[in-house]
Design a protein around this motif. Sequence first.
Motif, PDB file in Angstrom:
ATOM      1  N   VAL A 343       0.844  -1.200   0.000  1.00 30.48           N
ATOM      2  CA  VAL A 343       0.000   0.000   0.000  1.00 30.48           C
ATOM      3  C   VAL A 343       0.879   1.251   0.000  1.00 30.48           C
ATOM      4  O   VAL A 343       0.655   2.195  -0.768  1.00 30.48           O
ATOM      5  N   ASP A 344       1.913   1.269   0.862  1.00 30.82           N
ATOM      6  CA  ASP A 344       2.757   2.463   0.958  1.00 30.82           C
ATOM      7  C   ASP A 344       3.496   2.733  -0.348  1.00 30.82           C
ATOM      8  O   ASP A 344       3.633   3.879  -0.768  1.00 30.82           O
ATOM      9  N   GLN A 345       3.990   1.683  -0.992  1.00 31.70           N
ATOM     10  CA  GLN A 345       4.662   1.867  -2.291  1.00 31.70           C
ATOM     11  C   GLN A 345       3.692   2.453  -3.312  1.00 31.70           C
ATOM     12  O   GLN A 345       4.028   3.373  -4.053  1.00 31.70           O
ATOM     13  N   ALA A 346       2.463   1.892  -3.328  1.00 32.89           N
ATOM     14  CA  ALA A 346       1.483   2.346  -4.318  1.00 32.89           C
ATOM     15  C   ALA A 346       1.058   3.791  -4.034  1.00 32.89           C
ATOM     16  O   ALA A 346       0.864   4.587  -4.960  1.00 32.89           O
ATOM     17  N   LEU A 347       0.953   4.153  -2.744  1.00 28.91           N
ATOM     18  CA  LEU A 347       0.627   5.537  -2.399  1.00 28.91           C
ATOM     19  C   LEU A 347       1.739   6.472  -2.868  1.00 28.91           C
ATOM     20  O   LEU A 347       1.486   7.509  -3.498  1.00 28.91           O
ATOM     21  N   SER A 348       2.981   6.113  -2.570  1.00 29.44           N
ATOM     22  CA  SER A 348       4.124   6.959  -2.929  1.00 29.44           C
ATOM     23  C   SER A 348       4.167   7.205  -4.426  1.00 29.44           C
ATOM     24  O   SER A 348       4.427   8.318  -4.875  1.00 29.44           O
ATOM     25  N   ARG A 353       1.977  10.860   0.367  1.00 28.55           N
ATOM     26  CA  ARG A 353       2.979  10.405   1.352  1.00 28.55           C
ATOM     27  C   ARG A 353       2.330   9.476   2.360  1.00 28.55           C
ATOM     28  O   ARG A 353       1.374   9.860   3.050  1.00 28.55           O
ATOM     29  N   PRO A 354       2.845   8.223   2.450  1.00 31.11           N
ATOM     30  CA  PRO A 354       2.209   7.225   3.324  1.00 31.11           C
ATOM     31  C   PRO A 354       2.066   7.700   4.761  1.00 31.11           C
ATOM     32  O   PRO A 354       1.017   7.479   5.380  1.00 31.11           O
ATOM     33  N   GLU A 355       3.102   8.371   5.310  1.00 28.86           N
ATOM     34  CA  GLU A 355       3.015   8.751   6.729  1.00 28.86           C
ATOM     35  C   GLU A 355       1.897   9.785   6.935  1.00 28.86           C
ATOM     36  O   GLU A 355       1.211   9.776   7.950  1.00 28.86           O
TER      37      GLU A 355
END
Length: 368
Positions: A343-348, A353-355
């Motif tokens: 998920v974080d990779q796809a968001l980036s 920004r994942p955070e």
Amino acid sequence: MQRRRTAVRMLLTGIFLLTVAGARLAAGQELPEPEAWAALNQGDHARAASLFRQGLERSPRNAALHYGAGWAAFGLGNNDAAISSLKKAVEIDPSFAQAAALLGTVAYANGDLDLAIRSMEKASALVPRDVRIRQQLDQWRKESALHSSFAERPGVRFRVLFEGTQQQALGARVQQVLESSYWTIGKTLNSYPSETLTVVLYTNKQFQDITRAPAWADGGYDGRIRLAVGGAMRTPAALDRVVRHELVHAVIEHVAPRNVPAWVNEGLASVLEGPDQAWAARVLAQAREVFALEDLSDGFGDLDGREALVAYAESAVAAQLLVERLGPNLGVFLQMLGGGHSVDQALSTASVRPEQFHAEWRKRVGLK
Ligand SMILES: [Zn+2]
């Protein structure tokens, strides 16, 4: 609700134990392409698929390699390729019980109950003492017998099955909701599945018998949409929501057949099922505890009714945030998940920004 992953996994765990032995048996020699089997065993389906492909270039008539290729394709969510590889394995070696059983499993996941039953019958005849195969076959035969007594509204995109005349009006309503939601959901997720989707209306008891879903579930998607319509006439709007909810699962599976965390899947289904989302805030305001999203990756089937409601609510908040932040990139985001990214990779990749995403989610669900 989306229960395909757990249901299929349970059966596959059983079949997988036989994989290596089966391959040996079928080949009648040392296990070909040991690295490919190792990759499969580690869940690295992409690498396994590539190694099996190379092996098949050297030995195109090796049933075990077709079986491995079918398994890897299934793991990658490519059911059509898996079915064609497994058919090949069974054609080359008609005594290859594991290949026939896996073919049945993939066919079922793909919505082809007839092929599923035919293949599992073959497997059962080859290993009559295998209880799992026999039980699965019984369950599918029961389902097939029930459906054959149903009436049908045929359609290009949706084939709606229902019981007798008393459900005729409901069948028409469901079909209408499906047709109109196809475009709105397709636009949001940027995907318009072309295969005909089967949708079955059950009484509440039939639904429980066929799906073995938890008591709180009133719909399910496992390659076809199943709806419990008992009491639906009293609340047609509630039925419409369930129809749209399950359709979202079907479209998501079309975009990303694997690797979509349950909170993304259920969250999007909950957000896109209808405009009124106030329920989520109400549920969260009363919740004693909120689950971490990473604990909601594998489906909610094991939760009790109250926990499940909280899980749906916090997933809906997360999905609403995905819709807001990703906008037209939601489809690409899902494709990336389906391609094996986190998920974080796809968001980036979509410049979210994942955070910040996680911090905003925590704020909205009332966590510090
Ligand atoms: Zn769902």
